[in-house]
Design a protein around this motif. Structure first.
Motif, short mmCIF file in Angstrom:
data_model
loop_
_atom_site.label_atom_id
_atom_site.label_comp_id
_atom_site.label_asym_id
_atom_site.label_seq_id
_atom_site.Cartn_x
_atom_site.Cartn_y
_atom_site.Cartn_z
N THR A 72 29.93 33.93 41.71
CA THR A 72 29.51 32.56 41.40
C THR A 72 29.63 31.67 42.62
N TYR A 73 30.76 31.77 43.31
CA TYR A 73 30.96 30.97 44.52
C TYR A 73 29.97 31.38 45.61
N ARG A 74 29.76 32.70 45.76
CA ARG A 74 28.81 33.16 46.79
C ARG A 74 27.41 32.65 46.52
N ALA A 75 27.00 32.73 45.26
CA ALA A 75 25.66 32.28 44.89
C ALA A 75 25.48 30.79 45.16
N ARG A 76 26.55 29.99 44.88
CA ARG A 76 26.47 28.55 45.13
C ARG A 76 26.34 28.28 46.63
N ALA A 77 27.10 29.00 47.44
CA ALA A 77 26.99 28.83 48.89
C ALA A 77 25.60 29.22 49.37
N ASP A 78 25.04 30.25 48.75
CA ASP A 78 23.70 30.71 49.14
C ASP A 78 22.64 29.64 48.85
N VAL A 79 22.74 29.02 47.68
CA VAL A 79 21.79 27.96 47.30
C VAL A 79 21.87 26.80 48.30
N ILE A 80 23.08 26.40 48.64
CA ILE A 80 23.25 25.29 49.58
C ILE A 80 22.72 25.67 50.96
N GLY A 81 23.01 26.91 51.36
CA GLY A 81 22.54 27.37 52.66
C GLY A 81 21.03 27.37 52.77
N GLU A 82 20.36 27.80 51.72
CA GLU A 82 18.89 27.80 51.73
C GLU A 82 18.35 26.37 51.76
N ALA A 83 18.99 25.46 50.99
CA ALA A 83 18.55 24.06 50.98
C ALA A 83 18.71 23.42 52.36
N MET A 84 19.76 23.83 53.07
CA MET A 84 20.01 23.28 54.41
C MET A 84 19.30 24.07 55.51
N LEU A 127 25.32 29.71 57.13
CA LEU A 127 25.66 29.97 55.72
C LEU A 127 24.99 31.23 55.21
N ARG A 128 23.74 31.46 55.61
CA ARG A 128 23.07 32.73 55.23
C ARG A 128 23.87 33.92 55.74
N TYR A 129 24.33 33.81 56.96
CA TYR A 129 25.11 34.88 57.60
C TYR A 129 26.34 35.21 56.76
N GLY A 130 27.13 34.19 56.41
CA GLY A 130 28.33 34.42 55.61
C GLY A 130 28.02 34.98 54.24
N CYS A 131 26.96 34.44 53.60
CA CYS A 131 26.59 34.92 52.26
C CYS A 131 26.14 36.38 52.29
N LEU A 132 25.43 36.76 53.33
CA LEU A 132 24.96 38.16 53.43
C LEU A 132 26.12 39.11 53.65
N TRP A 133 27.11 38.72 54.45
CA TRP A 133 28.30 39.55 54.61
C TRP A 133 28.99 39.75 53.26
N LEU A 134 29.10 38.66 52.50
CA LEU A 134 29.74 38.77 51.18
C LEU A 134 28.92 39.65 50.25
N THR A 135 27.60 39.52 50.32
CA THR A 135 26.73 40.37 49.49
C THR A 135 26.96 41.84 49.82
N ALA A 136 27.04 42.14 51.10
CA ALA A 136 27.28 43.53 51.53
C ALA A 136 28.64 44.01 51.03
N GLN A 137 29.64 43.15 51.14
CA GLN A 137 30.99 43.51 50.69
C GLN A 137 31.01 43.76 49.18
N SER A 162 20.23 42.40 57.29
CA SER A 162 19.85 40.99 57.39
C SER A 162 20.93 40.17 58.07
N ALA A 163 22.19 40.40 57.70
CA ALA A 163 23.29 39.64 58.29
C ALA A 163 23.39 39.89 59.79
N LEU A 164 23.30 41.15 60.18
CA LEU A 164 23.47 41.48 61.59
C LEU A 164 22.28 41.02 62.43
#
Length: 377
Positions: free
Chosen positions: A23-35, A40-50, A67-69
């Motif tokens: 839930t937290y990752r998805a919220r960060a992803d939404v904000i990152g895309e809006a900005m 933020l995309r980088y951090g969200c993709l690392w979390l997605t991979a994890q 994508s992250a790398l």
């Protein structure tokens, strides 16, 4: 808010609260895309991979890693808010295994000093020292081949090889002196060893790469990778897997082991007598792996494919007599008698030149089948 979400996602994941973490990752992803924020995309993709790795979805993990790398390389990014060194190290190891952004990942590991157990690191991990002794003796220090102009004395490389052949861990000094200085008395042999070890350490130029404690020598596996020892460990795992699961296939572990075997230990020329038993041990492990894979592929591929694989394997190690014993009957079955005869001749010549012996009775029976068509194998 987005940075707090990244941090909370990492914390919740580490606590096993995966639903909240997502839930937290998805919220960060939404904000990152809006900005339109690559950070933020980088951090969200690392979390997605994890998260994908922990849930067993390797394909999703690899997709997120790519994508992250790619973003990290393009934007010059390293860490992110809430990153955990042990998790990133594991993901970097996977990326290197899969050949994803290898140069960038190697630099990332060195910049962040990421911790990962030596047994989990792939061969292209940025080791301070890499020692390759399968097929030939090559030493790489901090990514560069050992400077031959510095004159790497044969005796020092032989000492290094003797440590490897003795297992690379807790090797008694007495064993090494007996092997390398058999004619010297105890005190002289010990003095020779001390001087040679000091010169070897200086030649490698990496602190703590060779440890000497309680009369025993150990290659520090945290800073040093050795292809022969890595192959041996993987081959053992593959043998155990095949035995425990009663399978002919050794799985991915066996494939990784086969990829490491580039030739006999120390090559074929000028082989010291003390190294022959270790060379034979590694060769036999390699042959077992090949045989298991061959048995598996025989049922899934044509004879021609198997013949090509065996011919390629013989190029790697022409002294591996059991490979000829598998290849020659296949050639005879296909009516390729002249090629079967050529392989027998090659086997005999290789064993005479490098094995100091003649073909076994089993190989000679195959030769008779080549000479006398129709004779049962």
């Amino acid at each position: 808010e987005a940075l707090c979400c990244l941090l909370m996602a990492s914390i919740c994941q580490s606590l096993g609260r995966r639903s909240e973490a997502e839930t937290y990752r998805a919220r960060a992803d939404v904000i990152g895309e809006a900005m339109n924020s690559n950070f933020l995309r980088y951090g969200c993709l690392w979390l997605t991979a994890q998260f994908a790795l922990h849930s067993g979805d390797r394909q999703k993990c690899l997709q997120a890693l790519r994508s992250a790398l790619a973003i990290g390389r393009t934007c010059g990014l390293s860490g992110y808010v809430g990153w955990q060194a042990t998790v990133i190290a594991q993901l970097c190891g996977i990326a290197l295994e899969e050949g994803i952004e290898v140069s960038f990942v190697q630099g990332l590991i060195q910049r962040l000093w990421l911790p990962l157990g030596p047994e989990l690191r792939p061969s292209n991990w940025p080791w301070p020292v890499k020692i390759c002794m399968l097929g030939a003796c090559e030493v790489t220090v901090r990514g560069l081949p050992l400077d031959r102009t510095r004159k790497a004395p044969h005796r020092l490389l032989e000492l290094l090889a003797a440590i490897v052949a003795s297992g690379g861990e807790a090797v008694p000094v007495a064993r090494l002196t007996d092997v390398l200085w058999p004619e010297a008395d105890g005190d002289q042999a010990q003095e020779n060893f001390k001087k040679s070890l000091a010169r070897l350490r200086k030649m490698l130029g990496v602190e703590h790469v060779i440890l000497w404690q309680d009369g025993k020598i150990t290659l520090n596996r945290d800073v040093c990778w050795v292809d022969a020892l890595a192959f041996e460990a993987l081959a053992r795992q593959a043998d155990s897997r095949a035995m425990n699961m009663r399978m002919q296939d050794s799985g991915e572990t066996g494939k990784h082991a086969l990829a490491l075997y580039r030739g006999p230990f120390l090559g074929l020329e000028d082989m010291p007598e003390w190294a022959r038993s270790y060379q034979d041990e590694l060769r036999n492990r390699w042959i077992r792996l090949l045989t298991r894979r061959g048995d598996q592929s025989d049922s899934n591929a044509g004879v021609s494919d198997t013949v090509r694989e065996l011919e390629a394997a013989i190029e790697v190690d022409p002294v591996a007599e059991p490979l000829y014993q598998r290849l020659i009957p296949l050639l005879l079955a296909k009516g390729r008698r002249s090629e079967a005869a050529a392989q027998y001749d090659r086997c005999r010549a290789a064993l005479a030149r490098w094995g100091n012996r003649t073909p076994s009775a089993a190989t000679e029976r195959l030769a008779m089948a080549v000479i006398h068509p129709g004779q049962r194998l």
